[in-house]
Design a protein around this motif. Structure first.
Motif, PDB file in Angstrom:
ATOM      1  N   ASP A  62       0.833  -1.199   0.000  1.00  0.00           N
ATOM      2  CA  ASP A  62       0.000   0.000   0.000  1.00  0.00           C
ATOM      3  C   ASP A  62       0.876   1.262   0.000  1.00  0.00           C
ATOM      4  N   ALA A  63       1.888   1.272   0.881  1.00  0.00           N
ATOM      5  CA  ALA A  63       2.798   2.422   0.969  1.00  0.00           C
ATOM      6  C   ALA A  63       3.559   2.605  -0.344  1.00  0.00           C
ATOM      7  N   CYS A  64       3.962   1.479  -0.962  1.00  0.00           N
ATOM      8  CA  CYS A  64       4.712   1.558  -2.225  1.00  0.00           C
ATOM      9  C   CYS A  64       3.870   2.185  -3.327  1.00  0.00           C
ATOM     10  N   SER A  65       2.614   1.721  -3.440  1.00  0.00           N
ATOM     11  CA  SER A  65       1.812   2.236  -4.547  1.00  0.00           C
ATOM     12  C   SER A  65       1.318   3.654  -4.284  1.00  0.00           C
ATOM     13  N   LYS A  66       1.180   4.035  -2.988  1.00  0.00           N
ATOM     14  CA  LYS A  66       0.684   5.378  -2.687  1.00  0.00           C
ATOM     15  C   LYS A  66       1.781   6.442  -2.629  1.00  0.00           C
ATOM     16  N   LEU A  67       2.968   6.054  -2.170  1.00  0.00           N
ATOM     17  CA  LEU A  67       3.991   7.084  -1.919  1.00  0.00           C
ATOM     18  C   LEU A  67       5.378   6.737  -2.443  1.00  0.00           C
ATOM     19  N   LEU A  68       5.817   5.487  -2.240  1.00  0.00           N
ATOM     20  CA  LEU A  68       7.241   5.194  -2.438  1.00  0.00           C
ATOM     21  C   LEU A  68       7.644   5.002  -3.894  1.00  0.00           C
ATOM     22  N   SER A  69       6.683   4.685  -4.754  1.00  0.00           N
ATOM     23  CA  SER A  69       7.051   4.531  -6.161  1.00  0.00           C
ATOM     24  C   SER A  69       6.080   5.305  -7.040  1.00  0.00           C
ATOM     25  N   ASN A  70       6.525   5.578  -8.227  1.00  0.00           N
ATOM     26  CA  ASN A  70       5.687   6.209  -9.241  1.00  0.00           C
ATOM     27  C   ASN A  70       5.224   5.106 -10.190  1.00  0.00           C
ATOM     28  N   PRO A  71       3.962   4.693 -10.098  1.00  0.00           N
ATOM     29  CA  PRO A  71       3.515   3.522 -10.857  1.00  0.00           C
ATOM     30  C   PRO A  71       3.598   3.687 -12.376  1.00  0.00           C
ATOM     31  N   VAL A  72       3.687   4.925 -12.850  1.00  0.00           N
ATOM     32  CA  VAL A  72       3.795   5.152 -14.292  1.00  0.00           C
ATOM     33  C   VAL A  72       5.190   4.781 -14.805  1.00  0.00           C
ATOM     34  N   MET A  73       6.210   5.088 -13.998  1.00  0.00           N
ATOM     35  CA  MET A  73       7.591   4.941 -14.468  1.00  0.00           C
ATOM     36  C   MET A  73       8.380   3.861 -13.754  1.00  0.00           C
ATOM     37  N   GLU A  74       7.890   3.397 -12.615  1.00  0.00           N
ATOM     38  CA  GLU A  74       8.725   2.530 -11.777  1.00  0.00           C
ATOM     39  C   GLU A  74       8.031   1.217 -11.414  1.00  0.00           C
ATOM     40  N   ASP A  75       8.843   0.193 -11.214  1.00  0.00           N
ATOM     41  CA  ASP A  75       8.384  -1.077 -10.654  1.00  0.00           C
ATOM     42  C   ASP A  75       8.974  -1.209  -9.254  1.00  0.00           C
ATOM     43  N   PHE A  76       8.327  -2.005  -8.408  1.00  0.00           N
ATOM     44  CA  PHE A  76       8.917  -2.232  -7.088  1.00  0.00           C
ATOM     45  C   PHE A  76       8.773  -3.690  -6.683  1.00  0.00           C
ATOM     46  N   SER A  77       9.696  -4.135  -5.835  1.00  0.00           N
ATOM     47  CA  SER A  77       9.583  -5.468  -5.251  1.00  0.00           C
ATOM     48  C   SER A  77       9.760  -5.333  -3.750  1.00  0.00           C
ATOM     49  N   VAL A  78       9.034  -6.166  -3.008  1.00  0.00           N
ATOM     50  CA  VAL A  78       9.013  -6.064  -1.548  1.00  0.00           C
ATOM     51  C   VAL A  78       9.443  -7.393  -0.949  1.00  0.00           C
ATOM     52  N   HIS A  79      10.304  -7.337   0.044  1.00  0.00           N
ATOM     53  CA  HIS A  79      10.697  -8.549   0.768  1.00  0.00           C
ATOM     54  C   HIS A  79      10.527  -8.272   2.267  1.00  0.00           C
ATOM     55  N   ILE A  80       9.740  -9.116   2.937  1.00  0.00           N
ATOM     56  CA  ILE A  80       9.453  -8.903   4.360  1.00  0.00           C
ATOM     57  C   ILE A  80      10.179  -9.966   5.189  1.00  0.00           C
ATOM     58  N   MET A  81      10.891  -9.530   6.215  1.00  0.00           N
ATOM     59  CA  MET A  81      11.531 -10.471   7.143  1.00  0.00           C
ATOM     60  C   MET A  81      11.088 -10.141   8.560  1.00  0.00           C
ATOM     61  N   GLU A  82      11.000 -11.150   9.394  1.00  0.00           N
ATOM     62  CA  GLU A  82      10.715 -10.889  10.801  1.00  0.00           C
ATOM     63  C   GLU A  82      11.975 -10.308  11.431  1.00  0.00           C
ATOM     64  N   LYS A  83      11.796  -9.237  12.204  1.00  0.00           N
ATOM     65  CA  LYS A  83      12.955  -8.586  12.799  1.00  0.00           C
ATOM     66  C   LYS A  83      13.482  -9.431  13.950  1.00  0.00           C
ATOM     67  N   ALA A  84      14.764  -9.702  13.921  1.00  0.00           N
ATOM     68  CA  ALA A  84      15.365 -10.487  14.997  1.00  0.00           C
ATOM     69  C   ALA A  84      15.301  -9.679  16.286  1.00  0.00           C
ATOM     70  N   SER A  85      14.787 -10.282  17.358  1.00  0.00           N
ATOM     71  CA  SER A  85      14.671  -9.551  18.620  1.00  0.00           C
ATOM     72  C   SER A  85      16.046  -9.390  19.240  1.00  0.00           C
ATOM     73  N   GLY A  86      16.207  -8.257  19.911  1.00  0.00           N
ATOM     74  CA  GLY A  86      17.479  -8.005  20.584  1.00  0.00           C
ATOM     75  C   GLY A  86      18.541  -7.393  19.697  1.00  0.00           C
ATOM     76  N   VAL A  87      18.258  -7.310  18.376  1.00  0.00           N
ATOM     77  CA  VAL A  87      19.224  -6.686  17.469  1.00  0.00           C
ATOM     78  C   VAL A  87      18.912  -5.193  17.399  1.00  0.00           C
ATOM     79  N   PRO A  88      19.886  -4.318  17.669  1.00  0.00           N
ATOM     80  CA  PRO A  88      19.608  -2.892  17.615  1.00  0.00           C
ATOM     81  C   PRO A  88      19.266  -2.454  16.194  1.00  0.00           C
ATOM     82  N   ALA A  89      18.356  -1.489  16.082  1.00  0.00           N
ATOM     83  CA  ALA A  89      17.868  -1.057  14.761  1.00  0.00           C
ATOM     84  C   ALA A  89      18.971  -0.366  13.989  1.00  0.00           C
TER      85      ALA A  89
END
Lengths: 90, 90
Positions: free
Chosen positions: B63-90
Protein backbone atom coordinates in the motif's frame (compact mmCIF):
# COMPACT_ATOMS: atom_id res chain seq x y z
CA UNK A 1 34.04 -13.97 -21.59
CA UNK A 2 30.69 -14.30 -19.87
CA UNK A 3 28.18 -11.65 -18.96
CA UNK A 4 27.23 -11.34 -15.31
CA UNK A 5 24.62 -9.13 -13.72
CA UNK A 6 25.61 -7.33 -10.53
CA UNK A 7 23.04 -6.13 -8.04
CA UNK A 8 24.49 -3.53 -5.66
CA UNK A 9 22.84 -2.03 -2.61
CA UNK A 10 24.37 1.14 -1.17
CA UNK A 11 23.05 2.17 2.24
CA UNK A 12 23.85 5.03 4.60
CA UNK A 13 25.69 3.84 7.72
CA UNK A 14 23.46 3.40 10.77
CA UNK A 15 25.24 6.21 12.63
CA UNK A 16 24.43 8.75 9.90
CA UNK A 17 21.11 10.61 10.14
CA UNK A 18 18.97 9.76 7.11
CA UNK A 19 17.05 12.98 6.47
CA UNK A 20 15.41 11.62 3.31
CA UNK A 21 14.20 8.61 5.30
CA UNK A 22 12.84 10.89 8.05
CA UNK A 23 10.93 12.93 5.45
CA UNK A 24 9.40 9.78 3.95
CA UNK A 25 8.49 8.48 7.43
CA UNK A 26 6.73 11.77 8.18
CA UNK A 27 4.85 11.55 4.87
CA UNK A 28 3.77 7.94 5.61
CA UNK A 29 2.42 9.02 9.01
CA UNK A 30 0.57 11.93 7.35
CA UNK A 31 -1.00 9.34 4.99
CA UNK A 32 -2.34 7.46 8.03
CA UNK A 33 0.23 4.67 8.00
CA UNK A 34 1.54 4.85 11.58
CA UNK A 35 2.62 1.17 11.54
CA UNK A 36 5.57 2.01 9.29
CA UNK A 37 8.68 3.62 10.71
CA UNK A 38 12.47 3.67 10.94
CA UNK A 39 12.75 4.38 7.19
CA UNK A 40 16.23 4.30 5.65
CA UNK A 41 16.76 5.13 1.99
CA UNK A 42 19.66 3.92 -0.11
CA UNK A 43 20.55 3.20 -3.72
CA UNK A 44 20.04 0.07 -5.75
CA UNK A 45 22.35 -0.27 -8.76
CA UNK A 46 22.18 -2.96 -11.42
CA UNK A 47 24.86 -3.37 -14.06
CA UNK A 48 26.29 -5.89 -16.49
CA UNK A 49 29.88 -7.12 -16.16
CA UNK A 50 31.97 -8.82 -18.85
CA UNK A 51 34.38 -11.19 -17.10
CA UNK A 52 35.89 -14.65 -17.55
CA UNK A 53 34.52 -15.91 -14.21
CA UNK A 54 32.36 -14.90 -11.24
CA UNK A 55 35.29 -14.05 -8.94
CA UNK A 56 36.76 -11.61 -11.48
CA UNK A 57 33.31 -10.06 -11.98
CA UNK A 58 32.93 -9.64 -8.20
CA UNK A 59 36.38 -8.02 -7.97
CA UNK A 60 35.57 -5.54 -10.78
CA UNK A 61 32.29 -4.55 -9.13
CA UNK A 62 33.86 -4.18 -5.64
CA UNK A 63 36.48 -1.93 -7.24
CA UNK A 64 33.79 0.20 -8.93
CA UNK A 65 31.85 0.44 -5.65
CA UNK A 66 34.80 1.66 -3.61
CA UNK A 67 36.05 4.04 -6.34
CA UNK A 68 32.81 5.56 -7.61
CA UNK A 69 29.49 4.08 -6.56
CA UNK A 70 29.67 4.56 -2.80
CA UNK A 71 31.13 7.06 -0.36
CA UNK A 72 33.19 4.88 2.00
CA UNK A 73 33.00 7.48 4.79
CA UNK A 74 29.21 7.50 4.99
CA UNK A 75 27.95 4.44 3.15
CA UNK A 76 28.14 0.65 3.18
CA UNK A 77 27.54 -1.52 0.13
CA UNK A 78 26.72 -5.12 -0.65
CA UNK A 79 27.24 -6.84 -3.99
CA UNK A 80 25.44 -9.85 -5.44
CA UNK A 81 26.64 -11.34 -8.75
CA UNK A 82 24.49 -13.59 -10.94
CA UNK A 83 25.27 -15.14 -14.29
CA UNK A 84 23.12 -13.47 -16.91
CA UNK A 85 20.61 -15.86 -18.45
CA UNK A 86 21.38 -16.14 -22.16
CA UNK A 87 18.68 -15.11 -24.58
CA UNK A 88 16.96 -12.82 -22.08
CA UNK A 89 16.79 -9.25 -23.38
CA UNK A 90 18.58 -6.70 -21.19
CA UNK B 1 2.06 -7.19 17.35
CA UNK B 2 5.38 -8.15 15.85
CA UNK B 3 7.99 -6.02 14.18
CA UNK B 4 8.92 -6.88 10.61
CA UNK B 5 11.61 -5.37 8.44
CA UNK B 6 10.66 -4.61 4.85
CA UNK B 7 13.25 -4.33 2.12
CA UNK B 8 11.90 -2.52 -0.95
CA UNK B 9 13.60 -2.09 -4.30
CA UNK B 10 12.19 0.54 -6.64
CA UNK B 11 13.55 0.44 -10.20
CA UNK B 12 12.84 2.46 -13.31
CA UNK B 13 10.94 0.47 -15.93
CA UNK B 14 13.12 -0.97 -18.69
CA UNK B 15 11.45 1.20 -21.33
CA UNK B 16 12.37 4.42 -19.50
CA UNK B 17 15.77 5.97 -20.27
CA UNK B 18 17.89 5.99 -17.12
CA UNK B 19 19.96 9.17 -17.47
CA UNK B 20 21.57 8.77 -14.03
CA UNK B 21 22.62 5.25 -15.02
CA UNK B 22 24.06 6.52 -18.31
CA UNK B 23 26.07 9.18 -16.43
CA UNK B 24 27.47 6.56 -14.04
CA UNK B 25 28.30 4.24 -16.96
CA UNK B 26 30.21 7.05 -18.67
CA UNK B 27 32.08 7.78 -15.42
CA UNK B 28 33.01 4.08 -15.03
CA UNK B 29 34.38 4.00 -18.57
CA UNK B 30 36.37 7.19 -17.87
CA UNK B 31 37.84 5.40 -14.84
CA UNK B 32 39.09 2.60 -17.15
CA UNK B 33 36.41 0.07 -16.28
CA UNK B 34 35.09 -0.79 -19.75
CA UNK B 35 33.85 -4.22 -18.61
CA UNK B 36 30.94 -2.61 -16.74
CA UNK B 37 27.89 -1.39 -18.61
CA UNK B 38 24.10 -1.25 -18.86
CA UNK B 39 23.87 0.59 -15.52
CA UNK B 40 20.40 1.12 -14.04
CA UNK B 41 19.94 3.05 -10.81
CA UNK B 42 17.01 2.67 -8.46
CA UNK B 43 16.10 3.13 -4.83
CA UNK B 44 16.51 0.75 -1.94
CA UNK B 45 14.20 1.43 1.02
CA UNK B 46 14.28 -0.32 4.37
CA UNK B 47 11.61 0.22 7.01
CA UNK B 48 10.09 -1.38 10.08
CA UNK B 49 6.45 -2.50 10.13
CA UNK B 50 4.31 -3.20 13.19
CA UNK B 51 1.79 -5.88 12.24
CA UNK B 52 0.14 -8.98 13.72
CA UNK B 53 1.41 -11.25 10.93
CA UNK B 54 3.60 -11.30 7.83
CA UNK B 55 0.70 -11.06 5.33
CA UNK B 56 -0.65 -7.89 7.00
CA UNK B 57 2.86 -6.41 7.03
CA UNK B 58 3.23 -7.20 3.31
CA UNK B 59 -0.12 -5.57 2.55
CA UNK B 60 0.79 -2.40 4.48
CA UNK B 61 4.09 -2.09 2.62
CA UNK B 62 2.52 -2.75 -0.82
CA UNK B 63 0.00 0.00 0.00
CA UNK B 64 2.80 2.42 0.97
CA UNK B 65 4.71 1.56 -2.22
CA UNK B 66 1.81 2.24 -4.55
CA UNK B 67 0.68 5.38 -2.69
CA UNK B 68 3.99 7.08 -1.92
CA UNK B 69 7.24 5.19 -2.44
CA UNK B 70 7.05 4.53 -6.16
CA UNK B 71 5.69 6.21 -9.24
CA UNK B 72 3.51 3.52 -10.86
CA UNK B 73 3.79 5.15 -14.29
CA UNK B 74 7.59 4.94 -14.47
CA UNK B 75 8.73 2.53 -11.78
CA UNK B 76 8.38 -1.08 -10.65
CA UNK B 77 8.92 -2.23 -7.09
CA UNK B 78 9.58 -5.47 -5.25
CA UNK B 79 9.01 -6.06 -1.55
CA UNK B 80 10.70 -8.55 0.77
CA UNK B 81 9.45 -8.90 4.36
CA UNK B 82 11.53 -10.47 7.14
CA UNK B 83 10.72 -10.89 10.80
CA UNK B 84 12.96 -8.59 12.80
CA UNK B 85 15.37 -10.49 15.00
CA UNK B 86 14.67 -9.55 18.62
CA UNK B 87 17.48 -8.01 20.58
CA UNK B 88 19.22 -6.69 17.47
CA UNK B 89 19.61 -2.89 17.62
CA UNK B 90 17.87 -1.06 14.76
Amino acid sequence: MKTYTASITVTLRRAILDVQGKAVEHALHSLHMPALGNVRIGKHIELDVQAPDKETAHGLVMDACSKLLSNPVMEDFSVHIMEKASGVPA
